[in-house]
Write a protein that holds these residues in place. Structure first.
Motif, mmCIF file in Angstrom:
data_model
loop_
_atom_site.group_PDB
_atom_site.id
_atom_site.type_symbol
_atom_site.label_atom_id
_atom_site.label_comp_id
_atom_site.label_asym_id
_atom_site.label_seq_id
_atom_site.Cartn_x
_atom_site.Cartn_y
_atom_site.Cartn_z
ATOM 1 N N MET A 1 0.838 -1.170 0.000
ATOM 2 C CA MET A 1 0.000 0.000 0.000
ATOM 3 C C MET A 1 0.888 1.241 0.000
ATOM 4 N N HIS A 2 0.639 2.144 -0.915
ATOM 5 C CA HIS A 2 1.405 3.384 -0.998
ATOM 6 C C HIS A 2 0.645 4.483 -0.264
ATOM 7 N N LEU A 3 1.291 5.115 0.693
ATOM 8 C CA LEU A 3 0.641 6.169 1.475
ATOM 9 C C LEU A 3 0.969 7.536 0.900
ATOM 10 N N GLU A 4 -0.011 8.348 0.786
ATOM 11 C CA GLU A 4 0.149 9.717 0.309
ATOM 12 C C GLU A 4 -0.045 10.668 1.482
ATOM 13 N N PRO A 5 0.632 11.825 1.482
ATOM 14 C CA PRO A 5 0.403 12.777 2.568
ATOM 15 C C PRO A 5 -0.992 13.366 2.473
ATOM 16 N N ARG A 6 -1.490 13.815 3.609
ATOM 17 C CA ARG A 6 -2.780 14.501 3.613
ATOM 18 C C ARG A 6 -2.644 15.800 2.839
ATOM 19 N N PRO A 7 -3.722 16.284 2.252
ATOM 20 C CA PRO A 7 -3.644 17.561 1.527
ATOM 21 C C PRO A 7 -3.122 18.666 2.439
ATOM 22 N N GLY A 8 -2.215 19.454 1.907
ATOM 23 C CA GLY A 8 -1.648 20.557 2.688
ATOM 24 C C GLY A 8 -0.471 20.171 3.557
ATOM 25 N N ILE A 9 -0.152 18.886 3.622
ATOM 26 C CA ILE A 9 0.986 18.414 4.428
ATOM 27 C C ILE A 9 2.124 18.070 3.480
ATOM 28 N N ALA A 10 3.259 18.698 3.678
ATOM 29 C CA ALA A 10 4.411 18.444 2.812
ATOM 30 C C ALA A 10 5.254 17.313 3.386
ATOM 31 N N TRP A 11 5.901 16.567 2.501
ATOM 32 C CA TRP A 11 6.860 15.558 2.940
ATOM 33 C C TRP A 11 8.051 16.273 3.555
ATOM 34 N N PRO A 12 8.760 15.618 4.461
ATOM 35 C CA PRO A 12 9.953 16.261 5.031
ATOM 36 C C PRO A 12 10.946 16.606 3.927
ATOM 37 N N SER A 13 11.630 17.717 4.133
ATOM 38 C CA SER A 13 12.593 18.149 3.128
ATOM 39 C C SER A 13 13.789 17.196 3.102
ATOM 40 N N PRO A 14 14.457 17.101 1.965
ATOM 41 C CA PRO A 14 15.662 16.260 1.894
ATOM 42 C C PRO A 14 16.730 16.720 2.898
ATOM 43 N N HIS A 15 16.770 18.023 3.167
ATOM 44 C CA HIS A 15 17.773 18.536 4.116
ATOM 45 C C HIS A 15 17.503 18.007 5.524
ATOM 46 N N LEU A 16 16.237 17.925 5.932
ATOM 47 C CA LEU A 16 15.922 17.368 7.252
ATOM 48 C C LEU A 16 16.338 15.909 7.338
ATOM 49 N N ARG A 17 16.119 15.152 6.274
ATOM 50 C CA ARG A 17 16.554 13.748 6.259
ATOM 51 C C ARG A 17 18.074 13.660 6.375
ATOM 52 N N GLU A 18 18.791 14.552 5.679
ATOM 53 C CA GLU A 18 20.261 14.573 5.768
ATOM 54 C C GLU A 18 20.707 14.900 7.188
ATOM 55 N N LEU A 19 20.027 15.851 7.844
ATOM 56 C CA LEU A 19 20.373 16.184 9.227
ATOM 57 C C LEU A 19 20.141 14.996 10.153
ATOM 58 N N LYS A 20 19.019 14.288 9.975
ATOM 59 C CA LYS A 20 18.749 13.095 10.789
ATOM 60 C C LYS A 20 19.823 12.043 10.586
ATOM 61 N N ASP A 21 20.192 11.815 9.340
ATOM 62 C CA ASP A 21 21.240 10.832 9.042
ATOM 63 C C ASP A 21 22.566 11.258 9.671
ATOM 64 N N ALA A 22 22.855 12.556 9.644
ATOM 65 C CA ALA A 22 24.094 13.065 10.238
ATOM 66 C C ALA A 22 24.082 12.866 11.749
ATOM 67 N N VAL A 23 22.938 13.113 12.399
ATOM 68 C CA VAL A 23 22.827 12.892 13.848
ATOM 69 C C VAL A 23 23.106 11.430 14.163
ATOM 70 N N ARG A 24 22.496 10.520 13.407
ATOM 71 C CA ARG A 24 22.713 9.090 13.622
ATOM 72 C C ARG A 24 24.192 8.720 13.499
ATOM 73 N N ALA A 25 24.834 9.235 12.453
ATOM 74 C CA ALA A 25 26.243 8.911 12.219
ATOM 75 C C ALA A 25 27.145 9.521 13.297
ATOM 76 N N LEU A 26 26.916 10.790 13.632
ATOM 77 C CA LEU A 26 27.771 11.472 14.609
ATOM 78 C C LEU A 26 27.697 10.836 15.991
ATOM 79 N N LEU A 27 26.510 10.379 16.368
ATOM 80 C CA LEU A 27 26.331 9.823 17.707
ATOM 81 C C LEU A 27 26.387 8.297 17.728
#
Length: 90
Positions: free
Chosen positions: A1-27
């Motif tokens: 099943m493919h989930l779509e965001p609710r109308p008016g809700i944006a997917w997280p930005s690629p930069h936020l995903r990069e920051l999360k990945d950086a936090v995981r790697a750094l710690l």
């Protein structure tokens, strides 16, 4: 099943995903540890209008939180590294 965001809700930005990945790697976090990055409106005089809060929530253990007084889109990996490794979490 493919989930779509609710109308008016944006997917997280690629930069936020990069920051999360950086936090995981750094710690060196495992997959069971949640990393949450949020932008909040800062009401303190002398600080930017948006601040970024980084929270690390392990399954077992104490949660940690850092506040960076910049919008998430302006935070570089070097700034993130400095905040996480040199400032005590609150």
């Amino acid at each position: 099943m493919h989930l779509e965001p609710r109308p008016g809700i944006a997917w997280p930005s690629p930069h936020l995903r990069e920051l999360k990945d950086a936090v995981r790697a750094l710690l060196g976090l495992d997959d069971d540890t949640a990393v949450i990055i949020r932008q909040l409106i800062c009401g303190q005089v002398g600080y930017p209008r948006l601040e970024t809060v980084v929270e690390v929530l392990p399954m077992d253990g104490k949660a940690h939180r850092w506040t960076l007084h910049r919008p998430a889109e302006q935070i570089t990996e070097n700034e993130l590294r400095a905040s996480l490794l040199h400032h005590r979490p609150i």
